[in-house]
Write an enzyme that holds these catalytic residues in place. Sequence first.
Site, PDB file in Angstrom:
ATOM      1  N   ARG A 131       0.802  -1.234   0.000  1.00 17.04           N
ATOM      2  CA  ARG A 131       0.000   0.000   0.000  1.00 17.04           C
ATOM      3  C   ARG A 131       0.828   1.274   0.000  1.00 17.04           C
ATOM      4  O   ARG A 131       0.288   2.354   0.201  1.00 17.04           O
ATOM      5  CB  ARG A 131      -0.997  -0.044   1.170  1.00 17.04           C
ATOM      6  CG  ARG A 131      -1.966  -1.184   0.947  1.00 17.04           C
ATOM      7  CD  ARG A 131      -3.061  -1.346   1.964  1.00 17.04           C
ATOM      8  NE  ARG A 131      -3.778  -2.541   1.559  1.00 17.04           N
ATOM      9  CZ  ARG A 131      -3.535  -3.771   2.008  1.00 17.04           C
ATOM     10  NH1 ARG A 131      -2.608  -3.946   2.937  1.00 17.04           N
ATOM     11  NH2 ARG A 131      -4.184  -4.807   1.557  1.00 17.04           N
ATOM     12  N   THR A 175       2.044  -5.691   4.253  1.00 15.26           N
ATOM     13  CA  THR A 175       1.321  -5.126   3.103  1.00 15.26           C
ATOM     14  C   THR A 175       0.934  -3.670   3.311  1.00 15.26           C
ATOM     15  O   THR A 175       0.578  -2.985   2.362  1.00 15.26           O
ATOM     16  CB  THR A 175       0.031  -5.923   2.822  1.00 15.26           C
ATOM     17  OG1 THR A 175      -0.810  -5.886   3.977  1.00 15.26           O
ATOM     18  CG2 THR A 175       0.343  -7.379   2.463  1.00 15.26           C
ATOM     19  N   SER A 190       0.264  -8.323   8.751  1.00 14.35           N
ATOM     20  CA  SER A 190      -0.809  -9.051   8.070  1.00 14.35           C
ATOM     21  C   SER A 190      -0.686 -10.533   8.378  1.00 14.35           C
ATOM     22  O   SER A 190       0.392 -11.017   8.724  1.00 14.35           O
ATOM     23  CB  SER A 190      -0.709  -8.839   6.553  1.00 14.35           C
ATOM     24  OG  SER A 190      -0.841  -7.469   6.221  1.00 14.35           O
ATOM     25  N   GLU A 193      -5.377 -14.763   8.592  1.00 19.37           N
ATOM     26  CA  GLU A 193      -5.832 -16.018   7.983  1.00 19.37           C
ATOM     27  C   GLU A 193      -4.845 -17.168   8.191  1.00 19.37           C
ATOM     28  O   GLU A 193      -5.095 -18.301   7.779  1.00 19.37           O
ATOM     29  CB  GLU A 193      -6.085 -15.824   6.478  1.00 19.37           C
ATOM     30  CG  GLU A 193      -7.418 -15.171   6.178  1.00 19.37           C
ATOM     31  CD  GLU A 193      -7.535 -13.779   6.750  1.00 19.37           C
ATOM     32  OE1 GLU A 193      -8.524 -13.526   7.474  1.00 19.37           O
ATOM     33  OE2 GLU A 193      -6.653 -12.939   6.507  1.00 19.37           O
ATOM     34  N   ASN A 277      -9.870  -9.630  11.852  1.00 17.78           N
ATOM     35  CA  ASN A 277     -10.686 -10.750  12.314  1.00 17.78           C
ATOM     36  C   ASN A 277      -9.935 -11.668  13.273  1.00 17.78           C
ATOM     37  O   ASN A 277      -8.707 -11.764  13.237  1.00 17.78           O
ATOM     38  CB  ASN A 277     -11.144 -11.580  11.110  1.00 17.78           C
ATOM     39  CG  ASN A 277      -9.968 -12.090  10.295  1.00 17.78           C
ATOM     40  OD1 ASN A 277      -9.326 -11.327   9.588  1.00 17.78           O
ATOM     41  ND2 ASN A 277      -9.677 -13.377  10.380  1.00 17.78           N
ATOM     42  N   ASP A 325     -15.841 -12.673   9.094  1.00 18.02           N
ATOM     43  CA  ASP A 325     -14.599 -12.028   8.652  1.00 18.02           C
ATOM     44  C   ASP A 325     -14.799 -10.547   8.361  1.00 18.02           C
ATOM     45  O   ASP A 325     -14.358 -10.041   7.333  1.00 18.02           O
ATOM     46  CB  ASP A 325     -14.003 -12.734   7.420  1.00 18.02           C
ATOM     47  CG  ASP A 325     -12.681 -12.100   6.997  1.00 18.02           C
ATOM     48  OD1 ASP A 325     -11.857 -11.814   7.873  1.00 18.02           O
ATOM     49  OD2 ASP A 325     -12.489 -11.870   5.782  1.00 18.02           O
ATOM     50  N   ASP A 327     -13.322  -7.668   9.167  1.00 16.23           N
ATOM     51  CA  ASP A 327     -12.159  -6.944   9.709  1.00 16.23           C
ATOM     52  C   ASP A 327     -12.498  -5.498  10.050  1.00 16.23           C
ATOM     53  O   ASP A 327     -13.276  -4.846   9.351  1.00 16.23           O
ATOM     54  CB  ASP A 327     -11.034  -6.894   8.668  1.00 16.23           C
ATOM     55  CG  ASP A 327     -10.379  -8.228   8.433  1.00 16.23           C
ATOM     56  OD1 ASP A 327      -9.159  -8.242   8.304  1.00 16.23           O
ATOM     57  OD2 ASP A 327     -11.086  -9.246   8.359  1.00 16.23           O
ATOM     58  N   ARG A 353     -15.936  -2.942   7.520  1.00 17.10           N
ATOM     59  CA  ARG A 353     -16.279  -4.063   6.651  1.00 17.10           C
ATOM     60  C   ARG A 353     -17.676  -4.584   6.959  1.00 17.10           C
ATOM     61  O   ARG A 353     -18.359  -5.120   6.081  1.00 17.10           O
ATOM     62  CB  ARG A 353     -15.253  -5.202   6.836  1.00 17.10           C
ATOM     63  CG  ARG A 353     -13.877  -4.931   6.244  1.00 17.10           C
ATOM     64  CD  ARG A 353     -13.658  -5.679   4.934  1.00 17.10           C
ATOM     65  NE  ARG A 353     -13.542  -7.095   5.110  1.00 17.10           N
ATOM     66  CZ  ARG A 353     -12.400  -7.766   5.321  1.00 17.10           C
ATOM     67  NH1 ARG A 353     -11.262  -7.114   5.424  1.00 17.10           N
ATOM     68  NH2 ARG A 353     -12.399  -9.083   5.423  1.00 17.10           N
TER      69      ARG A 353
END
Length: 607
Positions: A131, A175, A190, A193, A277, A325, A327, A353
Amino acid sequence: MRLSAITCGIGLLVAAVGPAVANDSVVEATKNPQNWAMQQGDYSNHRYSKLDQINTDNVGTLRTEWSFSTGVLRGHEGSPLVIGDTMYVHTPFPNIVYALNLDDNEKIIWKYTPKQDPSVVPVMCCDTVNRGVQYADGKIFLYQADTFLVALDAKTGKEIWKVKNGDPKVGETGTSAPLIVKDKVIVGISGAEFGIHGRLTAYNISDGKLAWRAFSTGPDKEMLIDPEKTMSLGKPVGADSSLKTWNGDQWKIGGGSTWGWYAYDPALNLIYYGTANPGTWNPVQRAGPGGKPIDQKWTMTIFARDPDTGMAAWAYQMTPFDEWDYDGINEMILADNMDIKGEKHNVLVHFDRNGFGYTLDRKTGIPLVADKFDPAVNWATSIDLDPNSADYGRPVRVASKSTFKNGQDFNTKNVCPAALGSKDQQPASYSPMTGLFYVPTNHVCMDYEPFKVSYTAGQPFVGATLSMFPAPGSNNMGNFIAWDASKGKIVWSKPEEFSVWSGALTTAGGLACFGTLEGYFKCVDQKDGKELYKYKTPSGVIGNVFTYEHKGKQYIGVYSGVGGWAGIGLAAGLTNPTDGLGAVGGYASLSNYTALGGSLTVWGLPS
């Protein structure tokens, strides 16, 4: 004196007087509207420019001035920086950085190519995005996919220092764009997951040494929480506020990553960010005693922290015991003197989200307004804002949309929004001209089926199969909206065929500009959303629109390079509809409109 030749001006000044004015270097650079000196535009995350040479009357005459190939495919998020006569361009993995001379036909001044182990790519959840770089104190800061934070000399590209912030072998990746505050550079992590332990970390600008680290979950000491001074909904959080809301020691692999956009209020000396999450996506495996829901604090949370010490001032959890999920990492936008029911507030506005737009008092973290910014949202009816209610601050859930029923996994149909949310990381913009927020949104729903998953370090820790599709009763998968955060109301909405996955820009010329997944760059009138200009770029746009002035002429630019979560099917060559955490099937028709790319396009008015 213009802020040209970046390190000849600001850089030497900072070097002469020491690191205490590092904050001043950012402030001074962002004060000059000729620059685009932060990814967020400014510390308040406004993504607004005072430039008005390009405006609603003449934007229709824009022409392409120049373009630049990054040499890399896959998703191009963020934007270049412009400081004086130098532009800094970044790429997805392997995270190359270019410095371009705007005085010499965009000639490459230097190029930095990190040496990264490609094994990091498989543990990047939702494409190999980055980003963007940030600037301060004569340095360019790059946060690489492999979690190395690198300080580069802005004039030469020479590596000054480098520090490792995480471990890709356990699923941790980088990220996000850093945030520079005072003498510190702040980065997230990050990998929720993959069952990582989320955190925010500050390093010294001067030498890269660790200043503080605040975890999202766990013991108070590790979270930098004071049980009596850290507040939530106006009350102290109390001892072990996180530990009490987890089943055993699941918090150690509980996610809560911090890969979004951060803001800073110098007056309050507070930074603001969101946590992601909990792991796993299967709520049954995270249930508390008796198989009952349990909050899992402090995932899905907005934090306010002191940038000097990292200590938390307040925390507000938006989606306790997340089942979808949703976030909480989306950007925090700061606005002053907002009139809410006849009272003035300095606020934080956040488009989550979960589909609710929140307006909070940013000193206390008290929610003032919370409403749906997409009418399709159906997992909850509202947010309880009654301070006397036992459910104060919590969502009023719709039982039929739960993925967790009677302690068992449940295949839930037609949940809105989908896991990628009514808005993902693509940042909104605030225009002081109208007092409105311009929001790129997703109009997407899902079927969600949890399944049991075991934790193995470095392996996916998801535990759910998803299918995504446009919201029922509509054909479009996105909207670009204007939002009144004082009332929690959509002022106007412009439908788009696919999700609007590009960051928005507003300007003093009355424009709101964004990109589309098919590859269009568009500008509309802030007042009514009327489309005034569009141009088809070489690839889908998931980058953030930016603007700058050089030699008296205003330019607007954006990356094109399809990818990110929505474009992961194209970016990674996936075809199974449930791959890409459900996005591949939902965006399958995107391949009819665009293909992979990696370029920067810049527009200006005819001379």
